[in-house]
Design a protein around this motif. Structure first.
Motif, short mmCIF file in Angstrom:
data_model
loop_
_atom_site.label_atom_id
_atom_site.label_comp_id
_atom_site.label_asym_id
_atom_site.label_seq_id
_atom_site.Cartn_x
_atom_site.Cartn_y
_atom_site.Cartn_z
N GLY A 107 0.81 -1.22 0.00
CA GLY A 107 0.00 0.00 0.00
C GLY A 107 0.84 1.26 0.00
O GLY A 107 0.47 2.26 0.60
N GLY A 108 1.97 1.23 -0.67
CA GLY A 108 2.83 2.39 -0.79
C GLY A 108 4.03 2.40 0.14
O GLY A 108 4.98 3.13 -0.08
N TRP A 109 4.02 1.59 1.18
CA TRP A 109 5.11 1.61 2.15
C TRP A 109 6.03 0.41 1.98
O TRP A 109 6.11 -0.46 2.83
N CYS A 110 6.75 0.37 0.87
CA CYS A 110 7.78 -0.65 0.69
C CYS A 110 8.97 -0.26 1.57
O CYS A 110 9.01 0.82 2.15
N ALA A 111 9.97 -1.12 1.64
CA ALA A 111 11.15 -0.84 2.47
C ALA A 111 11.89 0.41 1.99
O ALA A 111 12.46 1.14 2.80
N HIS A 112 11.84 0.69 0.69
CA HIS A 112 12.56 1.84 0.14
C HIS A 112 11.89 3.16 0.55
O HIS A 112 12.56 4.11 0.96
N VAL A 113 10.58 3.21 0.45
CA VAL A 113 9.83 4.39 0.87
C VAL A 113 9.92 4.56 2.39
O VAL A 113 10.15 5.65 2.90
N ALA A 114 9.79 3.46 3.11
CA ALA A 114 9.90 3.50 4.57
C ALA A 114 11.29 3.97 4.99
O ALA A 114 11.44 4.71 5.96
N SER A 115 12.32 3.55 4.26
CA SER A 115 13.69 3.98 4.56
C SER A 115 13.83 5.49 4.40
O SER A 115 14.46 6.15 5.23
N LEU A 116 13.22 6.04 3.35
CA LEU A 116 13.29 7.49 3.16
C LEU A 116 12.55 8.23 4.27
O LEU A 116 13.01 9.26 4.76
N TRP A 117 11.40 7.70 4.68
CA TRP A 117 10.67 8.31 5.79
C TRP A 117 11.53 8.27 7.05
O TRP A 117 11.67 9.26 7.76
N TRP A 118 12.11 7.13 7.32
CA TRP A 118 12.94 6.95 8.51
C TRP A 118 14.13 7.92 8.50
O TRP A 118 14.46 8.53 9.50
N GLN A 119 14.74 8.09 7.33
CA GLN A 119 15.87 9.02 7.21
C GLN A 119 15.40 10.47 7.41
O GLN A 119 16.10 11.27 8.04
N TRP A 120 14.23 10.79 6.85
CA TRP A 120 13.72 12.15 6.94
C TRP A 120 13.38 12.54 8.38
O TRP A 120 13.74 13.62 8.84
N VAL A 121 12.68 11.69 9.12
CA VAL A 121 12.29 12.03 10.49
C VAL A 121 13.50 12.08 11.41
O VAL A 121 13.45 12.69 12.47
N ARG A 122 14.60 11.47 11.01
CA ARG A 122 15.83 11.51 11.80
C ARG A 122 16.77 12.61 11.35
O ARG A 122 17.87 12.75 11.86
N GLY A 123 16.36 13.40 10.34
CA GLY A 123 17.16 14.53 9.88
C GLY A 123 18.33 14.18 8.98
O GLY A 123 19.25 14.97 8.81
N SER A 124 18.29 13.01 8.36
CA SER A 124 19.40 12.58 7.50
C SER A 124 19.25 13.02 6.05
O SER A 124 20.23 13.01 5.32
N ILE A 125 18.03 13.35 5.63
CA ILE A 125 17.82 13.83 4.26
C ILE A 125 16.93 15.07 4.31
O ILE A 125 16.24 15.32 5.30
N VAL A 126 16.96 15.82 3.23
CA VAL A 126 16.13 17.00 3.07
C VAL A 126 15.16 16.72 1.94
O VAL A 126 15.53 16.13 0.92
N VAL A 127 13.91 17.11 2.12
CA VAL A 127 12.88 16.86 1.12
C VAL A 127 12.44 18.20 0.52
O VAL A 127 12.15 19.15 1.25
N ALA A 128 12.40 18.27 -0.80
CA ALA A 128 12.04 19.50 -1.51
C ALA A 128 10.53 19.57 -1.73
O ALA A 128 9.87 18.55 -1.95
N HIS A 129 10.02 20.79 -1.68
CA HIS A 129 8.62 21.04 -2.02
C HIS A 129 8.60 21.44 -3.49
O HIS A 129 9.22 22.42 -3.88
#
Length: 182
Positions: A87-109
């Motif tokens: 339903g959209g939350w594969c390990a790759h998408v979940a990994s990006l979420w995990w990195q984002w909430v921990r401040g490891s990546i920046v997400v562009a609008h």
């Protein structure tokens, strides 16, 4: 601030378009995808403002993932089979979420050009990415930052090097265009 533009990659035509919006899975702590996302490291990186390569340390493949903010939501789409299955939350998408909430990546609008090192307070995962298309990038930025975010009008005016009256006008226009939409 200049507005960002996005053009899809030639090798994945149609990747950005109408991906389904995400909603947090009920069993996110128990699923294999979420456990893998938290356990494995990602050796990938950004391709452009909207796409990232995700290469988890326990796999031998890399996956191209759409990962950006649009309107008031996060748009995400992965080219793996698990993306549709979970339903959209594969390990790759979940990994990006995990990195984002921990401040490891920046997400562009994609609409405003602003970058977010953590999920903003106004984020709704299940919102329609086209809900604010009638707004200019400046109107959307003011609406998200002042009405839905934590900035005051004067504070946001100083932050963006604009006059407070300009921000007030942008907010008035945005409120009028989105009446009943928020």
């Amino acid at each position: 601030m200049s507005s960002r533009t996005f053009s899809p990659s030639d090798d994945l035509p149609g990747m950005v378009g109408g991906p389904p919006t995400l909603s947090m899975p009920a069993d996110w702590t128990l699923s294999t995808a979420w456990q893998r996302a938290q356990r494995e490291s990602d050796d990938g990186g950004a391709v452009n403002d909207a796409e990232r390569i995700v290469s988890l340390s326990d796999g031998d493949d890399f996956h191209r993932v759409l990962w950006a903010l649009k309107g008031r939501t996060l748009v995400a789409e992965c080219d793996c089979a698990g993306h549709k299955y979970h339903g959209g939350w594969c390990a790759h998408v979940a990994s990006l979420w995990w990195q984002w909430v921990r401040g490891s990546i920046v997400v562009a609008h994609l609409d405003t050009g602003r970058e977010y090192p953590a999920p903003p307070s106004w984020l709704r995962l299940d919102d329609d990415p086209t809900a604010y298309e009638q707004l200019t990038p400046a109107e959307l930025d003011a609406l998200l930052s002042c009405d839905l975010g934590s900035f005051g009008v004067r504070e946001f005016a100083r932050y963006t090097d604009r006059a407070a009256g300009t921000i007030g006008n942008l907010l008035a226009d945005a409120r009028e265009k989105t009446e009943g939409c928020r």
